[in-house]
Write an enzyme that holds these catalytic residues in place. Structure first.
Site, short mmCIF file in Angstrom:
data_model
loop_
_atom_site.label_atom_id
_atom_site.label_comp_id
_atom_site.label_asym_id
_atom_site.label_seq_id
_atom_site.Cartn_x
_atom_site.Cartn_y
_atom_site.Cartn_z
N ASP A 1 -53.70 21.23 -38.41
CA ASP A 1 -53.15 22.59 -38.35
C ASP A 1 -52.81 23.17 -39.71
O ASP A 1 -52.57 24.37 -39.83
CB ASP A 1 -51.88 22.59 -37.48
N HIS B 1 -47.94 13.10 -38.50
CA HIS B 1 -48.72 12.83 -37.28
C HIS B 1 -48.13 11.62 -36.55
O HIS B 1 -47.58 10.72 -37.17
CB HIS B 1 -50.19 12.55 -37.61
N SER C 1 -51.27 17.21 -25.12
CA SER C 1 -52.10 18.01 -24.20
C SER C 1 -53.04 17.12 -23.38
O SER C 1 -53.13 17.27 -22.15
CB SER C 1 -52.88 19.09 -24.95
N HIS D 1 -46.85 20.27 -31.40
CA HIS D 1 -48.27 19.96 -31.08
C HIS D 1 -49.12 21.16 -31.52
O HIS D 1 -49.09 21.56 -32.68
CB HIS D 1 -48.34 19.65 -29.57
N ARG E 1 -59.99 16.18 -39.96
CA ARG E 1 -60.23 17.55 -39.48
C ARG E 1 -59.74 18.55 -40.53
O ARG E 1 -60.30 19.64 -40.67
CB ARG E 1 -59.52 17.77 -38.14
N1 NMX Z 1 -41.40 17.68 -41.52
C1 NMX Z 1 -40.14 17.20 -41.40
N2 NMX Z 1 -39.82 16.06 -40.82
C2 NMX Z 1 -40.82 15.32 -40.32
C3 NMX Z 1 -42.17 15.72 -40.43
C4 NMX Z 1 -42.44 16.96 -41.04
N3 NMX Z 1 -43.68 17.45 -41.15
N4 NMX Z 1 -42.95 14.79 -39.85
C5 NMX Z 1 -42.11 13.84 -39.39
N5 NMX Z 1 -40.83 14.17 -39.67
C6 NMX Z 1 -39.60 13.46 -39.29
C7 NMX Z 1 -39.50 13.43 -37.77
O1 NMX Z 1 -38.99 14.65 -37.28
C8 NMX Z 1 -38.59 12.24 -37.58
O2 NMX Z 1 -37.27 12.64 -37.87
P1 NMX Z 1 -36.01 12.09 -37.00
O3 NMX Z 1 -36.08 10.59 -37.11
O4 NMX Z 1 -34.84 12.70 -37.66
O5 NMX Z 1 -36.25 12.55 -35.60
C9 NMX Z 1 -39.06 11.29 -38.69
O6 NMX Z 1 -39.67 12.11 -39.69
C10 NMX Z 1 -40.04 10.23 -38.24
O7 NMX Z 1 -41.13 10.88 -37.63
P2 NMX Z 1 -42.59 10.23 -37.63
O8 NMX Z 1 -42.48 8.91 -36.95
O9 NMX Z 1 -43.16 10.25 -38.99
O10 NMX Z 1 -43.42 11.29 -36.77
P3 NMX Z 1 -43.47 11.46 -35.20
O11 NMX Z 1 -44.55 10.60 -34.68
O12 NMX Z 1 -42.13 11.31 -34.59
O13 NMX Z 1 -43.87 13.00 -35.07
C11 NMX Z 1 -45.07 14.98 -35.59
C12 NMX Z 1 -45.16 13.46 -35.38
C13 NMX Z 1 -46.48 15.54 -35.71
C14 NMX Z 1 -44.39 15.60 -34.37
C15 NMX Z 1 -44.26 15.27 -36.85
O14 NMX Z 1 -44.92 14.73 -37.98
C16 NMX Z 1 -43.99 16.74 -37.07
O15 NMX Z 1 -43.03 17.27 -36.51
N6 NMX Z 1 -44.85 17.45 -37.89
C17 NMX Z 1 -44.73 18.87 -38.06
C18 NMX Z 1 -45.28 19.61 -36.86
C19 NMX Z 1 -46.79 19.54 -36.82
O16 NMX Z 1 -47.49 19.80 -37.79
N7 NMX Z 1 -47.33 19.21 -35.63
C20 NMX Z 1 -48.78 19.22 -35.43
C21 NMX Z 1 -49.36 17.84 -35.16
C22 NMX Z 1 -50.85 17.94 -34.97
N8 NMX Z 1 -51.21 18.68 -33.75
O17 NMX Z 1 -51.97 19.58 -33.79
O18 NMX Z 1 -50.70 18.37 -32.65
C1 MLT Z 2 -54.11 16.42 -31.51
O1 MLT Z 2 -55.20 16.85 -31.91
O2 MLT Z 2 -53.89 16.28 -30.29
C2 MLT Z 2 -53.02 16.18 -32.49
O3 MLT Z 2 -53.51 15.74 -33.71
C3 MLT Z 2 -51.87 15.38 -31.97
C4 MLT Z 2 -52.10 13.94 -31.65
O4 MLT Z 2 -53.19 13.39 -31.76
O5 MLT Z 2 -51.09 13.29 -31.27
#
Ligand code: NMX
Ligand code: MLT
Length: 523
Positions: free
Chosen positions: A462, A384, A308, A338, A393
């Site tokens: 979250d 994350h 964002s 996100h 948080r």
């Molecule tokens: N559940 C399942 N798989 C996960 C998760 C999770 N919570 N977190 C990471 N992975 C997977 C990810 O999809 C990736 O798989 P692939 O190689 O098959 O594509 C692998 O682990 C490596 O990912 P990372 O490098 O650890 O994480 P990345 O930086 O790519 O993504 C998020 C970060 C936040 C997108 C990821 O952790 C996620 O999808 N979490 C669940 C959604 C979530 O809670 N998002 C909110 C974040 C905070 N916010 O408010 O924005």
């Molecule tokens: C945020 O607050 O924007 C989330 O934790 C995602 C991020 O920092 O990448």
């Protein structure tokens, strides 16, 4: 024209449910979770005091030098010195390298690539966010509160993000007043929202409302009249403050439209920004108002690379005004990886309840987590892009639960959670399994680690917010990302004002094709 709105009785009923259940709580697990949370917090609190490096980075040692109670005037004082600072940085160190870009980084969503200037906050992978050098516990301690020892006022955080200085209570009160004075939403905004189906996703309604607000942009008008670039920051400031002021009105209108038969609650001139937001949503419990102050403060900014903030910054770099830029940011926030994750957490927990029953055992929970992963989905609320530890948080929301739910923290947290369970709203089965949030904290990280690819198995912001919101009666999970959006405007707009003040350029990174990379790597 301002819409006339009818006051209505606020609905804050947590006890109208028929789905009473008995909570099976594993006290040992909760003890473990509590102690982990508490020790992390203590560590965070003591670090700034013990480590000279951190201590020096804590900007609040720079006391208020200005007696100005007006934010605009203080900003005007600060801008020339920061412009000089940037000029010096560029002329003396412009050619210093910040690291090498690898093919992995290009293919991996630019993770680990330093490429943005973002003044308002900085994220440390282990410790979490610092707003202008202040950690969340430090903000809780130092920023003015509505009442002694209470949660920080978001207006104070806005002041801090904009000026780098902790405001006095007088300064914050003056900013609260200014925001209230700017909080008149034109009638066409309501009409635009009303043109959407009432069950359109709240984030769609919210982004639409922000686009409708855009017609009042001072920046756009000034640009059309040929404003000199050195003055861009002034109408940007005007738009940003008006946008921040009006967002809670638009957001609460959407909530009342969707869930409370359109009975809108007017602003209360005696309340601050966060308190008023809770009030207009329909929650007058002082603890819910405190929660809203904390919620809006901690979700505001998370350095510049998150989807964002980065979207807002990118769009603004084309000299799009704050409304256009923030609407774009909201559309990024609405993605499930996100901001929408706060909604997804509760919907996922609901699916656990539907499949495994209300008193799901840890074994069944583990199986469900594996089932989610094996069907190619993520476990929302965990992981994350930058953080490599439990999100502070998350921790501070847990602390809020301990403070505001019962007096004896551990026992009463258990009791309070059990009460939520018993008082579940009939159409909100989701609540039942909020009890499992603590269980999840135990169950999910080891499984994510076992996957072998997840870089951070710990809970993010979250994973916790729904527990608190539900406790105070805000049970509609689909609405949660709107709350995140109201808060995120504070960080994005504060930085945007500085983007204009510092004259930051159009953002335009270089992209390449796979063929280009293949050829480059063969050289
Ligand atoms: N559940 C399942 N798989 C996960 C998760 C999770 N919570 N977190 C990471 N992975 C997977 C990810 O999809 C990736 O798989 P692939 O190689 O098959 O594509 C692998 O682990 C490596 O990912 P990372 O490098 O650890 O994480 P990345 O930086 O790519 O993504 C998020 C970060 C936040 C997108 C990821 O952790 C996620 O999808 N979490 C669940 C959604 C979530 O809670 N998002 C909110 C974040 C905070 N916010 O408010 O924005
Ligand atoms: C945020 O607050 O924007 C989330 O934790 C995602 C991020 O920092 O990448």
């Amino acid at each position: 024209m301002e819409r006339r709105i009818q006051p209505t009785t606020a609905t804050n009923d947590k006890s109208c449910g028929s789905k009473a259940t008995t909570a099976l709580i594993d006290v040992d697990s909760l003890t473990m979770v509590f102690h982990r949370g508490a020790s992390l917090l203590t560590k965070l609190r003591s670090r700034a005091v013990q480590q000279p490096g951190l201590r020096n980075s804590v900007r609040w040692f720079q006391v208020q030098t200005s007696s100005e109670v007006d934010l605009h005037s203080q900003l005007k004082e600060l801008i020339p010195e920061q412009q000089e600072r940037l000029k010096k940085l560029r002329s003396e160190h412009g050619k210093v390298q910040l690291g090498n870009i690898t093919v992995d980084m290009v293919l991996g969503g630019m993770r680990g690539m330093t490429g943005l200037l973002w003044e308002t906050s900085l994220l440390d992978a282990e410790e979490g966010i610092r707003f202008r050098g202040l950690s969340i516990p430090e903000c809780q301690k130092l920023l003015p509160a509505a009442k002694s020892g209470g949660e920080p006022l978001p207006e104070g955080l806005l002041w801090l993000l904009l000026t780098g200085k902790v405001p006095t209570k007088e300064q914050v009160d003056s900013l609260s007043k200014e925001l209230r004075n700017r909080a008149t939403v034109p009638d066409h905004v309501y009409k635009t929202i009303d043109a959407l189906p009432v069950d359109a996703h709240p984030m769609t309604q919210f982004a639409t409302g922000v686009m409708a607000l855009q017609v009042q942009s001072e920046f756009q008008k000034a640009y059309e009249k040929g404003i000199h670039k050195s003055k861009y920051w002034e109408p940007t400031y005007e738009d940003s403050l008006s946008l921040i002021a009006q967002l809670p009105i638009v957001a609460s209108y959407i909530y009342r439209r969707m869930y409370k038969n359109g009975q809108v609650i007017p602003m209360d001139d005696s309340l601050d920004y966060g308190g008023n937001f809770a009030h207009m949503l329909g929650f007058d419990d002082p603890a819910m108002q405190e929660l809203m102050r904390l919620y809006v403060t901690i979700h505001s900014d998370h350095e510049g690379g998150n989807v964002s903030a980065h979207t807002g910054h990118l769009v603004a770099s084309a000299l799009s005004d704050p409304y256009l830029s923030f609407a774009a940011a909201l559309n990024g926030l609405a993605g499930p990886l996100h901001g929408l994750a706060n909604q997804e957490v509760l919907l996922w927990i609901k699916s656990v309840v539907e499949e495994c029953g209300e008193n799901v055992s840890k074994e069944d929970l583990k199986k469900y987590v594996w089932k989610t992963l094996n069907s190619g989905k993520v476990v929302p609320g965990y992981g994350h892009g930058v953080l490599r530890n439990t999100d502070p948080r998350y921790t501070c929301q847990r602390e809020f639960a301990l403070k505001h739910m019962p007096e004896d923290p551990l026992f009463k947290l258990v009791t309070a959670l059990a009460l939520i369970n018993i008082g579940v709203h009939s159409d909100s089965v989701i609540l039942i399994c909020l009890l499992q949030v603590s269980n999840l904290y135990e169950v999910v990280p080891p499984i994510l680690l076992e996957l072998g690819k997840v870089k951070n198995p710990w809970p993010n912001v979250d994973a916790h917010s729904g527990v608190l919101l539900n406790y105070y009666g805000l049970t509609e999970a689909r609405y949660y990302t709107v709350l995140f959006g109201v808060s995120r405007a504070i960080g994005i707009c504060a930085q945007l004002i500085w983007d204009r003040a510092l004259g930051l350029p159009l953002e335009r990174p270089k992209s390449v094709t796979m063929e280009w990379l293949e050829k480059h790597c063969k050289k």
